[in-house]
Every structure is written in C-alpha cells, then in structure tokens.
Design an enzyme around this catalytic site. Structure first.
Site, short mmCIF file in Angstrom:
data_model
loop_
_atom_site.label_atom_id
_atom_site.label_comp_id
_atom_site.label_asym_id
_atom_site.label_seq_id
_atom_site.Cartn_x
_atom_site.Cartn_y
_atom_site.Cartn_z
CD GLU A 1 -2.99 1.24 2.40
OE1 GLU A 1 -4.06 1.83 3.28
OE2 GLU A 1 -2.29 0.15 3.74
CE LYS B 1 -8.03 1.42 3.62
NZ LYS B 1 -6.74 1.45 3.90
CB CYS C 1 -4.90 -1.72 4.06
SG CYS C 1 -3.47 -1.97 6.33
#
Length: 293
Positions: A43, A116, A153
């Site tokens: 990330e 995300k 994540c």
C-alpha cells in the site's frame, strides 16, 4: 483454465518518492525473473506511511491519475509481459484524494482502478484526514493472466468486501497493506493483533474459495518527533482456497513471495465446499443496515 503465478513484494519504504519508485521497479523486475506473472506492491508504495499525523503538507505526496507511477509501471509491465498492482496516493482534484491502486495489464494498459472503500481513523492511522472513501465499488479485473480483485489494507477486515469481489469472478484477492504495531503495545497485544490479521484473510479465502495475497511493508517508521512510530510487521503471505499458507514472509526482511494459482484445484474446492450454492440470499437483506435495532 490456465494456471498462473502470483507474487507479493514486501519492502521497507522511505520518504523519497523517486527512491521508492526506482526500488520498486527493480523488485518487480526481480519478481518477474523468478516467474511471477501477477505482482503486487505494498500500500502507498511511493512514500513512508504519512498517515501517522494530520499534516496538509503530506498532500504534496499525491499524484494525478496516469502520471509518474502509471507511466513507469505501464512501461515495465509491457516490457516484462506481467500484470502489476500499483497502490498509490491519488489526487483526483483539489480537496479530493484517494488511496488507490492501478491494475496494469501485460500490454501496459489499465485493466482497472480501485479506490480503497474502507478508511480507518485510529491512533497514528489517521487516514480519514487524507482519503475520500472509494466510489468505484468492489471490482473484478479481467487481466490477460487471470481474474483478480484488489482491495486495500483496512478493507481486509470486511467479509462483505471479499464476498462481493469474489462473486464478481475474482480468482485471487490481493490486499496491498501497511499495517504494524505501536511499539509500546507490541508485547501485550502484538501476537493477537497479527494473528487476527492473518486469520480474517484466511477466512475470506475459505469462505469464498479464492486465493488471498497480502503485501505488507516492514520496518520502524519513526519520522515524527516525540513519537514511537509504527513497526510494520511484514509477514506478507499467500493463502490457497482452503486457507492453506502457500508462502509466508518474515517480520523484518524484504522478500518476494510467489505461488501458483491452480484453477482446477480452485474449482474442485468450490465443488466440494459449495458455499456460494447454499447462500440464503433471500434472507440477507438486513446486511445493508448499519445496525439491526
């Protein structure tokens, strides 16, 4: 149904984007030389993990779509004939930024873009200050090597994200990651935190009959004065569709992990554990509620 090899790259990253770009290009090249065909970086590959503080100066680390990172990795993907997942800090417009990932196909074109969806706000993980939640939804990316899904994540804790991505046809769920311990908490909470992180993603692999690949960073990033920083715990891994660990990295070394996606084996697992068949979709309507009061 052609098998293919996937890789995650575990790295220590710093505060100089030009250094990180050069380093990551080299590691992707090394992974391809080892036979990897779909390769994921961690990330926010181009900098240290700046979300340890809320500082408007850090917005300077963001880049517009299809600029430096895209051009560099597009050229490399085309040269090597591989798929590359490039997580980056996206500047969409003034005041709107995303934690995003390019999925670059073997010919250098964009196979997909992911933003995300779940944005955390925890001590020294102040991501809500920087990132607008993703608006592209959960996606399967049909690349020339295979069907892959890319989550990022904090998304890894949500079974709904894994399920929806798998239902759209993904054979592999990639999780570019930046997660670690607060050093002062590591002794007391560290084993359970790290164990929970692995267990929840292995559960996604089992529940959806998919491969799961997590690419974390390593190292103590202590760039803020008077703080203990974050010790990124590494331990990147690739799991198979029964949650079996196919490759596992250390907590503190830069590494490349490679495993084969066996599509016949994946189909066999889904035939014997037909979780998709037996889902009671008629009874799941309330899952869209924030709480069932």
């Amino acid at each position: 149904m052609k098998n293919y090899k996937i890789a995650v790259i575990q790295l220590n990253l710093n505060d100089l984007p030009e250094n990180n770009l050069k380093k990551c290009l080299k590691w992707v090249r090394d992974a391809a030389a080892k036979g990897a065909e779909v390769i994921s970086l961690p990330e926010l590959y181009s900098s240290h993990y700046f979300c340890q503080s809320e500082d408007v100066d850090n917005f300077a680390l963001a880049e517009p779509l299809y600029s430096t990172s895209f051009h560099a990795f597009s050229d490399l993907a085309k040269e090597l004939g591989v798929v590359i997942i490039v997580p980056f800090f996206e500047k969409r417009m003034a005041g709107i930024y995303h934690n995003s990932a390019y999925i670059i196909d073997t010919d250098g074109t964009e196979a997909g873009l992911y933003r995300k969806m779940h944005i955390p706000d925890d001590p020294h993980f102040y991501e809500k200050f920087y990132f607008t939640p993703g608006d592209l939804g959960f996606k399967n990316h049909a690349t020339k090597k295979g069907n892959i899904g890319t989550l990022i994540c904090w998304d890894q804790w949500y079974p709904e994200a894994a399920r929806l991505t798998a239902l759209k046809g993904s054979e592999v769920l990639f999780y570019p990651t930046a997660i670690g311990w607060h050093p002062q908490e590591k002794e007391q909470y560290g084993p359970n935190q790290y164990g929970a992180w692995m267990n929840v993603m292995k559960g996604h692999a089992v529940a959806n009959g998919v491969y799961v690949a997590a690419a974390n960073r390593i190292g103590l990033e202590q760039y803020l004065p008077d703080t203990k920083g974050i010790e990124f715990w590494g331990a990147s891994f690739i799991a198979g569709p029964q949650g079996e660990i196919l490759a596992q990295a250390s907590h503190d070394k830069e590494e490349i992990l490679i495993a084969e996606v066996d599509l016949a084996q994946q189909e066999n697992v889904r035939q014997n554990w037909p979780f998709f068949r037996d889902r009671r979709i008629d009874a799941f309507g309330e899952i869209t509620k924030r709480a069932i009061d």
